[in-house]
Design a protein around this motif. Structure first.
Motif, PDB file in Angstrom:
ATOM      1  N   GLU A  76       0.784  -1.177   0.021  1.00  0.00           N
ATOM      2  CA  GLU A  76       0.044   0.139  -0.014  1.00  0.00           C
ATOM      3  C   GLU A  76       0.869   1.169  -0.130  1.00  0.00           C
ATOM      4  OE1 GLU A  76      -3.291  -0.052  -0.239  1.00  0.00           O
ATOM      5  OE2 GLU A  76      -3.960  -1.843   0.430  1.00  0.00           O
ATOM      6  N   GLY A  77       0.569   2.049  -1.105  1.00  0.00           N
ATOM      7  CA  GLY A  77       1.436   3.262  -0.889  1.00  0.00           C
ATOM      8  C   GLY A  77       1.266   3.985  -2.418  1.00  0.00           C
ATOM      9  N   GLU A  78       2.346   4.777  -2.745  1.00  0.00           N
ATOM     10  CA  GLU A  78       2.232   5.616  -3.712  1.00  0.00           C
ATOM     11  C   GLU A  78       3.481   5.353  -4.856  1.00  0.00           C
ATOM     12  OE1 GLU A  78       0.258  10.025  -2.740  1.00  0.00           O
ATOM     13  OE2 GLU A  78       2.551   9.531  -1.769  1.00  0.00           O
TER      14      GLU A  78
ATOM     15  N   LYS B 174      18.254   5.255 -15.885  1.00  0.00           N
ATOM     16  CA  LYS B 174      16.704   5.030 -15.673  1.00  0.00           C
ATOM     17  C   LYS B 174      16.065   6.118 -15.019  1.00  0.00           C
ATOM     18  CE  LYS B 174      16.516   0.369 -17.333  1.00  0.00           C
ATOM     19  NZ  LYS B 174      15.734  -1.040 -17.033  1.00  0.00           N
ATOM     20  N   MET B 175      16.491   6.474 -13.871  1.00  0.00           N
ATOM     21  CA  MET B 175      16.011   7.444 -12.859  1.00  0.00           C
ATOM     22  C   MET B 175      15.758   8.886 -13.330  1.00  0.00           C
ATOM     23  SD  MET B 175      14.690   6.536  -9.938  1.00  0.00           S
ATOM     24  CE  MET B 175      14.599   8.032  -9.380  1.00  0.00           C
ATOM     25  N   GLU B 176      16.935   9.252 -14.218  1.00  0.00           N
ATOM     26  CA  GLU B 176      16.894  10.597 -14.784  1.00  0.00           C
ATOM     27  C   GLU B 176      16.829  11.493 -13.789  1.00  0.00           C
ATOM     28  OE1 GLU B 176      14.977  11.563 -18.341  1.00  0.00           O
ATOM     29  OE2 GLU B 176      14.955   9.350 -19.175  1.00  0.00           O
ATOM     30  N   TYR B 177      17.686  11.658 -12.802  1.00  0.00           N
ATOM     31  CA  TYR B 177      17.516  12.745 -11.496  1.00  0.00           C
ATOM     32  C   TYR B 177      17.866  13.931 -12.031  1.00  0.00           C
ATOM     33  CZ  TYR B 177      18.457   8.924  -7.847  1.00  0.00           C
ATOM     34  OH  TYR B 177      18.253   8.039  -6.952  1.00  0.00           O
ATOM     35  N   LEU B 178      17.260  14.830 -11.420  1.00  0.00           N
ATOM     36  CA  LEU B 178      17.615  16.307 -11.509  1.00  0.00           C
ATOM     37  C   LEU B 178      19.031  16.412 -11.217  1.00  0.00           C
ATOM     38  CD1 LEU B 178      14.780  18.298  -9.853  1.00  0.00           C
ATOM     39  CD2 LEU B 178      15.086  17.883 -11.997  1.00  0.00           C
TER      40      LEU B 178
ATOM     41  N   TYR C  54       6.040  11.356  -8.508  1.00  0.00           N
ATOM     42  CA  TYR C  54       7.384  12.254  -8.625  1.00  0.00           C
ATOM     43  C   TYR C  54       7.824  11.505  -9.754  1.00  0.00           C
ATOM     44  CZ  TYR C  54       6.804  12.780  -3.557  1.00  0.00           C
ATOM     45  OH  TYR C  54       6.240  13.069  -2.407  1.00  0.00           O
ATOM     46  N   PRO C  55       7.235  11.879 -11.129  1.00  0.00           N
ATOM     47  CA  PRO C  55       7.812  11.449 -12.299  1.00  0.00           C
ATOM     48  C   PRO C  55       8.953  12.340 -12.774  1.00  0.00           C
ATOM     49  CG  PRO C  55       5.925  13.042 -12.598  1.00  0.00           C
ATOM     50  CD  PRO C  55       6.050  12.692 -11.340  1.00  0.00           C
TER      51      PRO C  55
ATOM     52  N   ASP D 298      17.401  -3.176 -11.899  1.00  0.00           N
ATOM     53  CA  ASP D 298      16.376  -2.505 -12.496  1.00  0.00           C
ATOM     54  C   ASP D 298      15.935  -1.313 -11.694  1.00  0.00           C
ATOM     55  OD1 ASP D 298      14.747  -1.860 -14.961  1.00  0.00           O
ATOM     56  OD2 ASP D 298      13.437  -3.207 -14.310  1.00  0.00           O
ATOM     57  N   LEU D 299      16.761  -0.657 -10.926  1.00  0.00           N
ATOM     58  CA  LEU D 299      16.081   0.275 -10.149  1.00  0.00           C
ATOM     59  C   LEU D 299      15.771   1.672 -10.591  1.00  0.00           C
ATOM     60  CD1 LEU D 299      18.492   0.024  -6.825  1.00  0.00           C
ATOM     61  CD2 LEU D 299      15.990  -0.523  -6.771  1.00  0.00           C
ATOM     62  N   HIS D 300      14.348   1.705 -10.730  1.00  0.00           N
ATOM     63  CA  HIS D 300      13.734   3.038 -11.250  1.00  0.00           C
ATOM     64  C   HIS D 300      12.763   3.463 -10.743  1.00  0.00           C
ATOM     65  CE1 HIS D 300      11.167   0.613 -13.880  1.00  0.00           C
ATOM     66  NE2 HIS D 300      12.144  -0.007 -14.168  1.00  0.00           N
ATOM     67  N   ARG D 301      11.841   4.614 -11.145  1.00  0.00           N
ATOM     68  CA  ARG D 301      10.492   5.115 -10.600  1.00  0.00           C
ATOM     69  C   ARG D 301       9.603   4.330 -10.459  1.00  0.00           C
ATOM     70  NH1 ARG D 301      11.480  11.212 -10.485  1.00  0.00           N
ATOM     71  NH2 ARG D 301      13.675  11.355 -11.633  1.00  0.00           N
TER      72      ARG D 301
END
Length: 326
Positions: free
Chosen positions: A83-85, A228-232, A91-92, A192-195
C-alpha cells in the motif's frame, strides 16, 4: 485452490514479461505475478525472483515485498501488496523526489554490497559467470549478451536499425573499453532500480521487481539506476556523493571512469532494446495518439543519448511519429 483459474476474473496490470493481478487471499491483499508465456526476455534473467525475495525476506533491513508462495508448475508468485504511492506516479521525471528517496536508495545499495557471496545459495546460478573482481570479463559478458539480443531482433527490425545508421563496429567500440576498467568485487544487485519499481509507503521506500537481479560489478547497478531515474542534476550529484561515501574503499578505485563506461553501455542497450519495445507499443491496436507521441518523444531521447558514443542518426519526435505512422 487453482490460483491461475482465479486470475481469469481479474484484470491484470501488464508489464513486458509478467501479468500482475491484485487479489484477496486468506484475508490479505496480494499480488499474483504470472509470467507471460510468449514474452521474449531482452535482459538477462539469472536469479529466479522468488529466490531473491526469499533471501531478502530473511535478512534484516531490506524493504522489499514479502513472498508468500511460489510455484514452478504452473509458474506464479504470490507476494505482499504494498500500500502506497508509486514513485513514478507522484514524482515523475523532472519532479524533485521526496527527501528520503536518495538516502534510502543509497542504503539499499550499501546493504546489498555488504552481503557475503561465499556460500550464498544464489551463487549456484552463476557457475559460468565471470569471477568476482573480473570487471573486464563482466563488462565483456554483458556486451556479448546485448549483441546476442541485437542479432535476434535485427532479423525483424533491420529497417529500424538501418534508419538509425548505426556504425559497423557497433560492439567493438565497447570491447575496447573493457580493458580500461578497474577490478572490484562483485555484489548482489537489483539490476532495474527506477521510479516504476519503487513505492513510497508512509515514509519508507519499498523496492519492487527483483527479476533482473544478478551478481555484478556494483557500478553496473548504479549506472542502470542513474540512466533510468533521470535525476535532476543536483539530485544526481547528491546520490553519487552519498553512495561514494557509503561504500567500502575496495569498491572505489576507478569509480568515476567505470561508472561512465557502464552508462555508455546502458545508453546503447536502451536504444537497441527500447526502440523495439516502443515500435511494438506504437503499432499495438488501441494505442492512443497521445501515447504514440510520447513513444516517439522517448525514442528521440534514446537516439540523442546514444549518438554521443555511436554517432548514430537522430530524428525529431515529430519525424519519428510520421515514419512510424506510415
Amino acid at each position: 485452490m487453482d490460483i491461475l483459474k482465479m486470475t481469469r476474473s481479474i484484470k491484470p496490470i501488464s508489464g513486458y514479461n509478467n501479468l500482475n493481478y491484485t487479489a484477496e487471499l486468506e484475508g490479505r491483499k496480494v499480488i499474483i505475478r504470472v509470467p507471460i508465456e510468449d514474452s521474449e526476455p531482452m535482459n538477462p534473467r539469472m536469479i529466479p525472483e522468488a529466490q531473491m525475495l526469499s533471501l531478502l525476506n530473511n535478512l534484516e533491513g531490506f524493504p522489499v515485498p514479502r513472498l508468500y508462495q511460489s510455484s514452478e508448475d504452473p509458474k506464479f508468485m504470490i507476494m505482499e501488496f504494498i500500500e502506497g504511492e508509486l514513485i513514478n506516479d507522484v514524482y515523475p521525471r523532472g519532479c524533485r523526489l521526496p527527501e528520503q528517496f536518495i538516502p534510502q536508495t543509497v542504503a539499499l545499495l550499501q546493504k546489498l554490497s555488504s552481503l557475503e557471496l561465499i556460500g550464498n545459495p544464489l551463487c549456484t546460478y552463476f557457475q559460468d559467470w565471470p569471477q568476482s573482481g573480473d570487471t573486464e570479463g563482466f563488462y565483456l559478458h554483458m556486451i556479448s549478451l546485448l549483441e546476442q539480443t541485437y542479432l535476434k531482433l535485427r532479423g525483424h527490425y533491420s529497417y529500424l536499425y538501418e534508419m538509425f545508421e548505426l556504425p559497423d563496429d557497433l560492439f567493438e567500440r565497447f570491447r575496447r573499453i573493457a580493458g580500461q576498467l578497474t577490478p572490484r568485487p562483485f555484489v548482489l544487485s537489483h539490476g532495474d532500480l527506477h521510479r516504476k519499481n519503487c513505492i513510497l509507503r508512509n515514509t519508507e521506500i519499498v523496492f519492487l521487481d527483483w527479476e533482473l537481479s544478478m551478481i555484478a560489478d556494483p557500478l553496473y547497478d548504479v549506472a542502470v539506476h542513474l540512466f533510468k531515474m533521470e535525476y535532476l542534476p543536483e539530485e544526481q550529484e547528491l546520490f553519487v556523493g552519498m553512495l561514494h561515501d557509503s561504500l567500502p574503499t575496495r569498491f572505489l578505485a576507478g569509480f568515476e571512469h567505470d561508472l561512465t563506461s557502464y552508462l555508455k553501455a546502458e545508453q546503447a542497450r536502451a536504444l537497441l532494446i527500447d526502440s523495439v519495445r516502443y515500435v511494438g507499443q506504437f503499432h499495438t491496436a488501441g494505442t492512443s495518439e497521445v501515447l504514440k507521441k510520447q513513444l516517439a518523444s522517448k525514442l528521440e531521447t534514446k537516439l540523442l543519448q546514444a549518438s554521443a558514443f555511436w554517432g548514430n542518426k537522430c530524428f525529431s519526435a515529430e519525424h519519428i511519429y510520421d515514419i512510424l505512422s506510415r
